[in-house]
Enzyme design. Structure first.
Site, PDB file in Angstrom:
ATOM      1  N   LYS A 229       3.408  12.731  -0.864  1.00  6.55           N
ATOM      2  CA  LYS A 229       1.953  12.738  -1.026  1.00  6.55           C
ATOM      3  C   LYS A 229       1.334  14.125  -0.997  1.00  6.55           C
ATOM      4  O   LYS A 229       0.337  14.380  -1.663  1.00  6.55           O
ATOM      5  CB  LYS A 229       1.328  11.847   0.017  1.00  6.55           C
ATOM      6  CG  LYS A 229       1.729  10.402  -0.200  1.00  6.55           C
ATOM      7  CD  LYS A 229       0.990   9.508   0.711  1.00  6.55           C
ATOM      8  CE  LYS A 229       0.706   8.236  -0.014  1.00  6.55           C
ATOM      9  NZ  LYS A 229      -0.451   7.563   0.532  1.00  6.55           N
TER      10      LYS A 229
ATOM     11  N   ARG B   3       4.679   3.749 -11.898  1.00  7.98           N
ATOM     12  CA  ARG B   3       5.283   2.478 -12.312  1.00  7.98           C
ATOM     13  C   ARG B   3       4.186   1.543 -12.815  1.00  7.98           C
ATOM     14  O   ARG B   3       3.013   1.887 -12.767  1.00  7.98           O
ATOM     15  CB  ARG B   3       5.958   1.836 -11.100  1.00  7.98           C
ATOM     16  CG  ARG B   3       4.966   1.681  -9.957  1.00  7.98           C
ATOM     17  CD  ARG B   3       5.443   0.801  -8.836  1.00  7.98           C
ATOM     18  NE  ARG B   3       4.645   0.976  -7.641  1.00  7.98           N
ATOM     19  CZ  ARG B   3       3.493   0.377  -7.388  1.00  7.98           C
ATOM     20  NH1 ARG B   3       2.972  -0.470  -8.256  1.00  7.98           N
ATOM     21  NH2 ARG B   3       2.836   0.611  -6.277  1.00  7.98           N
TER      22      ARG B   3
ATOM     23  N   HIS C 193      -4.910  -2.631   3.835  1.00  7.14           N
ATOM     24  CA  HIS C 193      -4.552  -1.757   2.708  1.00  7.14           C
ATOM     25  C   HIS C 193      -3.750  -2.483   1.626  1.00  7.14           C
ATOM     26  O   HIS C 193      -3.163  -1.851   0.766  1.00  7.14           O
ATOM     27  CB  HIS C 193      -3.801  -0.508   3.174  1.00  7.14           C
ATOM     28  CG  HIS C 193      -4.550   0.268   4.221  1.00  7.14           C
ATOM     29  ND1 HIS C 193      -5.816   0.765   4.007  1.00  7.14           N
ATOM     30  CD2 HIS C 193      -4.227   0.611   5.482  1.00  7.14           C
ATOM     31  CE1 HIS C 193      -6.229   1.381   5.088  1.00  7.14           C
ATOM     32  NE2 HIS C 193      -5.292   1.300   6.010  1.00  7.14           N
TER      33      HIS C 193
ATOM     34  N   LYS D 163      -2.592  11.489   7.556  1.00  9.39           N
ATOM     35  CA  LYS D 163      -1.744  10.658   6.688  1.00  9.39           C
ATOM     36  C   LYS D 163      -0.329  11.226   6.595  1.00  9.39           C
ATOM     37  O   LYS D 163      -0.141  12.437   6.617  1.00  9.39           O
ATOM     38  CB  LYS D 163      -2.353  10.573   5.281  1.00  9.39           C
ATOM     39  CG  LYS D 163      -3.716   9.901   5.286  1.00  9.39           C
ATOM     40  CD  LYS D 163      -4.454  10.052   3.971  1.00  9.39           C
ATOM     41  CE  LYS D 163      -3.909   9.124   2.894  1.00  9.39           C
ATOM     42  NZ  LYS D 163      -4.804   9.165   1.697  1.00  9.39           N
TER      43      LYS D 163
END
Ligand code: ADP
Length: 447
Positions: A116, A291, A235, A158
Site C-alpha cells: 500500500k 483484478r 469494510h 494503516k
C-alpha cells in the site's frame, strides 16, 4: 486467441468467467477441491481437475497443483477470478515462466499495488489525488506525532501489507496515537508477517467511490466510469451502484480521465480498479485492485460491455474492443451481494439450500453458482449470489430492485435478502444519501 482457459476459482465468479469463455468459443477447464465436486462450475466446464482437499491453501491456493492442471489439460491461459490467487504476483510470474498466460496484469504491477505504501507513492507520482499523510512507513511514535500534528487529527494508522480492513486503527487525538500505532503494528505483523504501517488523515464522512480502468496492453488506458460502494459492513461491501448518486458527469469524466491517463503512463495491462474515498467534492486514492471486482456487473449493466471478454482479449494481445469515446453510460444499476449469513449478525449460515428461485424479467441479472439441493460447504466465503438490477434511471432501478427482491426465494439457510428488502424501502437509500458509516449506524439502531 486462446484455445483453452483454466479457471482458478470457484462459485459465482468461476461460472461468470466460464460463460464468457463459452461465448468466445474457448474451451474451459476448472479446478476444484473435493468439497466442490458438485459445484455448478464443475458441471458446466468442458474439463475439470480435482486439485486437493477442502482448505483453500491445499487447493485453490495451491500454485503447483494449478500449474500441473494446466500442463495436464493443455490450458494456455489462466483466469484467476477475484480473491484466491488473483493478486498473487508470484503466481503470475510462475505462469509466465511456464508460458501460460495469466489473465491479468504483470507480476510487477501486482507487486507495486499490493504494497500500500508503494501503491500510494506510485499513485501520487502518476497524478492521482491521495489522502494527506506520511510519505512512507512511520518508524516511531515521535515521527507519527509530528506527521499527525501536521495533517491534523483524527488520523488513521494503516498496514502497508493491509487487506480486508485489517491492521487499521483510528486515533482521534494525540492521546490515542501511541496505542493505535502499537495495535495496528501488532495486528499487521500477525496478519501479514509485515508490521510496516503508515499514517493518513482520517476522513469522517466519505463515500467509497472506485473507478474501473483497463490498460489495453499497447500503452493505452481507458476508464469505464465509477461504482459507489459506500454501503459496507466491517469494510466489506454489501451494495454497489453505478453511477454513484454523488457524482455529476463533469466529476466522472475528470476523475475517470485522471485514472485512464495514469494507467496508460504505468503501461498497465488488463482490468483494474482505482479506489477512492470521496468527501466534499474531493477524491482521495486509497488503493488499487489489480483484478476483476465482485461488483463489476454494475459497470457492465450501464455500459453494455462484457468486462471478462475484454480481459481475455487484452491478455491474448488483441487489445480492447472499445475506445474511450465508445464507452457510454446508460441508466443506473445496483448490485446486492446475497450472502449465506444471518441478515443482522452476519454470522455464516452454511447448509443445504432446499429451494432456490431467482427473479427474472427486464433489467434483472443473477450471478450465482448455487441451485436447489446445493449444500454450501463451510470452507469458503459466504457469497452465494449477486442480484444486479438495471433501470433507465435510479428511480426505475430501485422500483425494479424492490420487485426482484420480493421474488427471490432461498430456503433452508439464512441469507442477507431480508436486509436488502429493508434497505430498498429506506428514505436515505432512496435519496442516495449515505456515506461509508451509514450501514453500521443503521444496523446498530435496528438492534
Ligand atoms: P483494505 O485493503 O484493508 O480493505 P482500504 O485502504 O481499502 O483497506 O480501506 C478499507 C476501508 O477503510 C475504506 O473503504 C474505508 O471505509 C476505510 N478507510 C481507509 N482509509 C481511510 C481514511 N483515510 N479515512 C477514513 N476511512 C478510511
Amino acid at each position: 486467441m486462446f484455445q483453452k482457459i483454466l479457471i482458478a476459482n470457484r462459485g459465482e465468479i468461476a461460472l461468470r468467467v466460464l460463460r464468457a469463455c463459452k461465448e468466445l468459443g474457448i474451451q474451459t477447464v476448472v479446478v476444484h477441491s473435493t468439497a466442490d465436486s458438485d459445484a455448478m462450475h464443475v458441471r458446466l466446464a468442458d474439463e475439470s481437475v480435482c486439485i486437493g482437499p477442502p482448505p483453500s491453501r491445499d487447493s485453490y491456493l495451491n500454485i503447483h497443483q494449478i500449474v500441473a492442471a494446466c500442463e495436464i489439460t493443455g490450458a494456455d491461459a489462466v483466469h484467476p477470478g477475484y480473491g484466491f490467487l488473483s493478486e498473487n504476483a508470484k503466481f503470475a510470474d510462475i505462469l509466465a515462466a511456464h508460458n501460460i498466460t495469466f489473465i491479468g496484469p504483470s507480476g510487477d504491477h501486482i507487486r507495486i499495488m499490493g504494497d500500500k505504501i508503494e501503491a500510494k507513492r506510485t499513485a501520487k507520482r502518476l497524478g492521482i489525488p491521495v489522502v494527506p499523510g506520511s510519505d512512507g512507513a512511520v518508524s516511531d511514535e515521535k515521527e507519527a506525532k509530528r506527521i499527525a500534528a501536521e495533517i491534523g487529527y483524527p488520523v488513521i494508522i494503516k498496514a502497508s501489507a493491509g487487506g480486508g480492513g485489517r491492521g487499521m486503527k483510528v486515533a482521534l487525538t494525540e492521546a490515542d496515537l501511541e496505542i493505535a500505532l502499537q495495535t495496528a503494528r501488532t495486528e499487521a505483523g500477525a496478519a501479514f508477517g509485515d508490521d510496516a504501517v503508515y499514517i493518513e488523515k482520517y476522513l469522517q464522512k466519505p463515500r467509497h467511490i472506485e473507478v474501473q480502468v483497463f490498460g489495453d496492453g499497447f500503452g493505452r488506458g481507458v476508464h469505464f466510469g465509477e461504482r459507489d460502494c459506500s454501503l459496507q459492513r466491517r469494510h466489506q461491501k454489501v451494495w454497489e451502484e453505478a453511477n454513484s448518486p454523488a457524482l455529476n458527469a463533469e466529476e466522472r469524466s475528470r476523475i475517470g480521465g485522471i485514472c485512464a491517463k495514469a494507467i496508460a503512463d504505468l503501461g498497465y495491462s488488463g482490468a483494474g480498479t482505482i479506489e477512492f474515498l470521496y468527501e466534499n467534492g474531493e477524491f482521495y486514492f486509497i488503493e488499487m485492485n489489480t483484478r476483476l471486482q465482485v461488483e463489476h456487473p454494475v459497470t457492465e449493466a450501464i455500459t453494455g460491455i462484457d468486462l471478462v471478454h475484454e480481459q481475455i482479449r487484452v491478455a491474448s494481445g488483441g487489445g480492447l474492443s472499445v475506445r474511450q469515446e465508445d464507452i457510454k453510460f446508460n441508466g443506473h444499476a445496483i448490485e446486492c451481494r446475497i450472502n449465506a449469513e444471518d441478515p443482522r449478525t452476519f454470522t455464516p449460515s452454511p447448509g443445504t439450500i432446499t429451494h432456490f428461485h431467482t427473479p427474472g424479467g427486464l433489467g434483472i441479472r443473477v450471478d450465482s453458482g448455487v441451485y436447489s439441493g446445493y449444500k454450501i460447504p463451510p470452507y469458503y466465503d459466504s457469497l452465494i449470489g449477486k442480484l444486479i438490477v438495471h433501470g433507465r434511471n435510479r428511480v426505475e432501478c430501485m422500483m425494479r430492485l424492490r420487485r426482484a427482491l420480493d421474488e427471490f426465494v432461498v430456503d433452508g439457510i439464512k441469507t442477507t435478502l431480508p436486509l436488502f428488502r429493508d434497505l430498498v424501502g429506506n428514505a436515505d437509500i432512496a435519496n442516495g444519501d449515505y456515506d461509508i458509516h451509514w450501514l453500521e449506524k443503521y444496523l446498530a439502531k435496528e438492534e
